[in-house]
Design an enzyme around this catalytic site. Structure first.
Site, PDB file in Angstrom:
ATOM      1  N   LEU A   4      43.175  37.620  33.404  1.00  0.00           N
ATOM      2  CA  LEU A   4      44.510  37.765  32.652  1.00  0.00           C
ATOM      3  C   LEU A   4      45.570  38.459  33.463  1.00  0.00           C
ATOM      4  O   LEU A   4      45.238  39.751  33.751  1.00  0.00           O
ATOM      5  CB  LEU A   4      44.219  38.158  31.389  1.00  0.00           C
ATOM      6  N   GLY A  37      59.046  41.138  19.931  1.00  0.00           N
ATOM      7  CA  GLY A  37      59.614  39.947  20.649  1.00  0.00           C
ATOM      8  C   GLY A  37      60.202  40.201  21.850  1.00  0.00           C
ATOM      9  O   GLY A  37      61.173  41.105  21.968  1.00  0.00           O
ATOM     10  N   GLU A  97      45.675  44.622  37.872  1.00  0.00           N
ATOM     11  CA  GLU A  97      45.796  43.802  39.046  1.00  0.00           C
ATOM     12  C   GLU A  97      46.780  44.619  40.135  1.00  0.00           C
ATOM     13  O   GLU A  97      46.906  45.597  39.983  1.00  0.00           O
ATOM     14  CB  GLU A  97      46.782  42.624  38.663  1.00  0.00           C
ATOM     15  N   HIS A 127      57.672  34.042  35.392  1.00  0.00           N
ATOM     16  CA  HIS A 127      57.005  33.105  34.578  1.00  0.00           C
ATOM     17  C   HIS A 127      57.114  33.915  32.967  1.00  0.00           C
ATOM     18  O   HIS A 127      57.120  33.158  32.108  1.00  0.00           O
ATOM     19  CB  HIS A 127      55.649  33.006  34.914  1.00  0.00           C
ATOM     20  N   GLU A 128      56.495  35.349  33.099  1.00  0.00           N
ATOM     21  CA  GLU A 128      56.678  35.807  31.764  1.00  0.00           C
ATOM     22  C   GLU A 128      58.178  35.721  31.286  1.00  0.00           C
ATOM     23  O   GLU A 128      58.121  35.765  29.821  1.00  0.00           O
ATOM     24  CB  GLU A 128      56.070  37.149  32.077  1.00  0.00           C
ATOM     25  N   HIS A 177      58.629  33.087  29.016  1.00  0.00           N
ATOM     26  CA  HIS A 177      58.151  33.267  27.450  1.00  0.00           C
ATOM     27  C   HIS A 177      59.231  33.987  26.865  1.00  0.00           C
ATOM     28  O   HIS A 177      59.406  33.754  25.642  1.00  0.00           O
ATOM     29  CB  HIS A 177      56.822  33.908  27.718  1.00  0.00           C
ATOM     30  N   HIS A 209      54.108  27.321  27.491  1.00  0.00           N
ATOM     31  CA  HIS A 209      53.342  26.797  28.759  1.00  0.00           C
ATOM     32  C   HIS A 209      53.916  25.349  28.760  1.00  0.00           C
ATOM     33  O   HIS A 209      53.613  24.587  27.704  1.00  0.00           O
ATOM     34  CB  HIS A 209      51.955  27.113  28.610  1.00  0.00           C
ATOM     35  N   ASP A 266      50.860  16.021  56.437  1.00  0.00           N
ATOM     36  CA  ASP A 266      51.218  14.909  57.160  1.00  0.00           C
ATOM     37  C   ASP A 266      50.362  13.951  57.265  1.00  0.00           C
ATOM     38  O   ASP A 266      50.638  12.575  57.090  1.00  0.00           O
ATOM     39  CB  ASP A 266      51.625  15.397  58.301  1.00  0.00           C
TER      40      ASP A 266
END
Lengths: 367, 77
Positions: free
Chosen positions: A81, A93, A102, A119-120, A123, A129, A231
């Site tokens: 995750l 929210g 990470e 990406h986040e 949301h 997703h 190719d």
């Protein structure tokens, strides 16, 4: 694309954000830049404007944290995750959390903060997703360069907020190709230990005798080292390798694993330096020769001796009458060569030297 | 035959994954019921990722489950 239930979205186009803390993996300025650029991805295609706050409560509160980090929705240590964000709303929210366990980067090393943030923030703006593997809102991390939104993402966010009145067209990443598009053409086709692999744009389809449906994947998800555009490709079943060509370089696979010592230059095969790209490649199992198609000509490579055969290049049109003068991809099965060009597939008998059937390219995908 | 430890690890990984991203309820009673619900959730996941829908933990399904990803569930509650 998908939205959250009840199509949650911000009621105003002026959305505020605040960075509560920073990761030690990057300079503060790099985090600021990644976050700002990630917001710009979405503001480019919508009327949304993002304002940075330095204190107080912002709509989107951004933080880095490890394991349990205050929302009873713990992270899991390195990998797995990476981050999560909450759909638009009061309180939590819109808030966006990155897993501090990470390694955050600003390049292709895992994991690029800009891409994960973009990406986040999707949301945080109301996007759920997507199951389109080419979209930014696909749940699995993939590194890629350029503007990260696909057509699917743009349609999704614009259906919530509308278009950007001040901005022209953007060049989204192409959506995953649709296998039954009647105009579908292929980049490359090869066998791989009994499976058939078909390359198209950033994707490949995998055909397996025990799978009723072709499986579509991003090239980068399986082989991060291989470029997004293939190719040509062919299998040498005797030596149990697959060669993949992209530009002037080639990679070797043994099964699904990349072979050490690659990429190598295609000129190592004996091609002249003027050749910058191979259009199609196919190994003729019965003769041990590999044919390499370049523009309107082809070469013959002897797999046994590792040298180019003399007397080449030859004209495609003259030696394979009926298939036209160029090919996109080629395959060989039981004495028949299958040439792909644009949306057509030519079944060519190697023995009788003529085209036996012409089909749509995507008939191989069951369409 | 007894389940190997590798298979056990796979099942644990899958349970964690399906609970987190596909709303599989925890604490189910009875082996049969557990496996039915898990199979249904595996199907949902395979459908979302356009994999072959088998309801079983095959290699392709496990491969996706092991990939680095976003923590937001794929199926909204």
């Amino acid at each position: 694309y998908n939205h959250f239930p009840r199509d949650l979205k911000w009621k105003t186009t002026d959305v505020t954000f605040r960075i509560l803390n920073y990761t030690p993996d990057l300079k503060k300025a790099d985090v600021d830049r990644a976050v700002r650029n990630a917001f710009n991805v979405w503001s480019r295609v919508t009327p949304l404007k993002f304002k940075k706050l330095y204190e107080g409560n912002a709509d989107i509160m951004i933080s880095f944290g490890a394991r349990e980090h205050g929302d009873f929705n713990p992270f899991d240590g390195p990998e797995g995750l990476l981050a999560h964000a909450y759909p638009p709303g009061n309180g939590i929210g819109g808030d966006t959390h990155f897993d501090e366990d990470e390694t955050w980067t600003k390049d292709f090393h895992a994991f690029n903060l800009f891409l994960v943030a973009a990406h986040e923030f999707g949301h945080a703006l109301g996007m759920a997703h997507s199951s389109d593997p080419g979209s930014l809102m696909y749940p699995v991390y993939t590194y890629g360069k350029g503007y990260p939104l696909a057509e699917d993402d743009i349609k999704g966010i614009q259906s919530l907020y509308g278009e950007n009145p001040n901005h022209g067209k953007v060049n989204p990443k192409p959506d995953a190709p649709s296998k039954c598009d009647p105009e579908l053409s292929f980049d490359a086709v090869t066998e791989l230990r009994g499976e058939t692999i078909i390359f198209k744009d950033r994707f490949y389809w995998r055909l397996h005798a025990q799978m009723p449906e072709p499986e579509q994947n991003l090239i980068k998800n399986t082989w991060p080292e291989i470029p997004n555009k293939v190719d040509a490709a062919y299998e040498n079943p005797e030596k149990d390798f697959v060669i993949i060509f992209s530009g002037i370089k080639m990679w070797a696979l043994n099964g699904y694993n990349l072979v050490d010592g690659y990429p190598k230059y295609i000129h190592k095969l004996g091609l002249p330096k003027t050749v910058r790209k191979i259009d199609a490649a196919v190994n003729i199992r019965d003769t041990g020769k590999t044919l390499l198609f370049v523009d309107e000509e082809y070469w013959s490579y002897d797999e046994q001796t590792g040298t180019m055969d003399s007397g080449y290049p030859r004209s495609i049109e003259e030696n394979f009458p009926g298939i036209g003068d160029e090919v996109d991809a080629a395959a060989y099965h039981y004495g028949y060569l299958y040439f792909y060009h644009d949306h057509l597939q030519f079944e060519y008998s190697f023995a009788s030297r003529k085209v036996m059937r012409i089909m749509r390219a995507n008939s191989i995908l069951g369409c | 035959k007894p389940i190997s430890s590798e298979e056990k690890d796979d099942v644990l990984l899958a349970e964690r994954y399906l609970r987190r991203y596909y709303g599989m309820p925890a604490g189910l009673q009875g082996e049969r019921k557990t496996s039915d619900v898990m199979s249904k959730k595996i199907r949902e996941m395979q459908e979302f990722f356009k994999l072959e829908v088998t309801g079983k933990l095959d290699d392709d399904t496990l491969e996706i489950m092991e990939m680095a990803r976003c923590g937001v569930p794929d199926v909204a509650e």
